[in-house]
Scaffold this motif. Sequence first.
Motif, PDB file in Angstrom:
ATOM      1  N   GLU A 199       0.857  -1.179   0.000  1.00 46.48           N
ATOM      2  CA  GLU A 199       0.000   0.000   0.000  1.00 46.48           C
ATOM      3  C   GLU A 199       0.899   1.237   0.000  1.00 46.48           C
ATOM      4  O   GLU A 199       1.653   1.462   0.951  1.00 46.48           O
ATOM      5  N   LEU A 248       1.559   4.803   0.704  1.00 48.02           N
ATOM      6  CA  LEU A 248       0.972   5.796   1.597  1.00 48.02           C
ATOM      7  C   LEU A 248       1.195   7.210   1.088  1.00 48.02           C
ATOM      8  O   LEU A 248       0.450   8.113   1.457  1.00 48.02           O
ATOM      9  N   ARG A 255       5.812   3.349   1.672  1.00 49.46           N
ATOM     10  CA  ARG A 255       4.969   2.193   1.363  1.00 49.46           C
ATOM     11  C   ARG A 255       4.916   1.239   2.544  1.00 49.46           C
ATOM     12  O   ARG A 255       5.932   0.969   3.187  1.00 49.46           O
ATOM     13  N   LYS A 256       3.734   0.735   2.807  1.00 50.75           N
ATOM     14  CA  LYS A 256       3.544  -0.316   3.809  1.00 50.75           C
ATOM     15  C   LYS A 256       3.430  -1.630   3.048  1.00 50.75           C
ATOM     16  O   LYS A 256       2.621  -1.754   2.122  1.00 50.75           O
ATOM     17  N   THR A 270       2.908  -5.796   3.575  1.00 47.98           N
ATOM     18  CA  THR A 270       2.568  -6.908   4.452  1.00 47.98           C
ATOM     19  C   THR A 270       2.861  -8.198   3.695  1.00 47.98           C
ATOM     20  O   THR A 270       2.446  -8.344   2.540  1.00 47.98           O
ATOM     21  N   ALA A 321       7.905  -3.312  11.233  1.00 48.84           N
ATOM     22  CA  ALA A 321       6.879  -2.900  12.188  1.00 48.84           C
ATOM     23  C   ALA A 321       6.310  -4.099  12.954  1.00 48.84           C
ATOM     24  O   ALA A 321       5.863  -3.950  14.091  1.00 48.84           O
ATOM     25  N   VAL A 364       5.149  -7.067   8.657  1.00 52.73           N
ATOM     26  CA  VAL A 364       4.753  -5.731   8.221  1.00 52.73           C
ATOM     27  C   VAL A 364       6.006  -4.856   8.151  1.00 52.73           C
ATOM     28  O   VAL A 364       6.736  -4.723   9.145  1.00 52.73           O
ATOM     29  N   MET A 417       7.598  -1.024   6.881  1.00 53.64           N
ATOM     30  CA  MET A 417       7.402   0.361   6.443  1.00 53.64           C
ATOM     31  C   MET A 417       8.656   0.707   5.649  1.00 53.64           C
ATOM     32  O   MET A 417       9.773   0.606   6.167  1.00 53.64           O
TER      33      MET A 417
END
Length: 144
Positions: free
Chosen positions: A35, A37, A50-51, A53, A74, A118, A120
């Motif tokens: 995702e 951001l 960007r995140k 997962t 994270a 996760v 970041m």
Amino acid sequence: MRKRHQVLLALSAAVGLSLTPLTASATPGTGVHGEILGKVTFGDKDYVLRKITVDPGGSTGWHFHDGTLYGFVAAGTLSHYRSDCTVDGIYQTGNTLVEPSGSGNIHIGNNSQTTPLVLMIVYVNPTGSPLSEDAPQPSCQLPN
């Protein structure tokens, strides 16, 4: 300690900059969800926050970056491998990492744990370049 400070500074700057939201782009691999951001461009560099997962058992696929990547774990544990399948690092929650640029730095990230990983990430790329470039699978075998 200096690298950690640089990563945290880059993350703080990216978050603090009224970034423009974007849609997520496809990520090679399995069980990976990205995702974006935000993104901002200064001069000839794109700064993308960007995140990512990674599901349990998931992998980023073999790839490299046109620019430098700064990451923060994270949640979970990232197993990171070089193109010769040797372990580059095992990064746990709270750890930071830096991935250098260029096709000479092919790597893969795996989540071999039972909980989601996760990350970041701040990408510092030449303007207009993709977040990552797919690379062929090397002839070596990753450790189990």
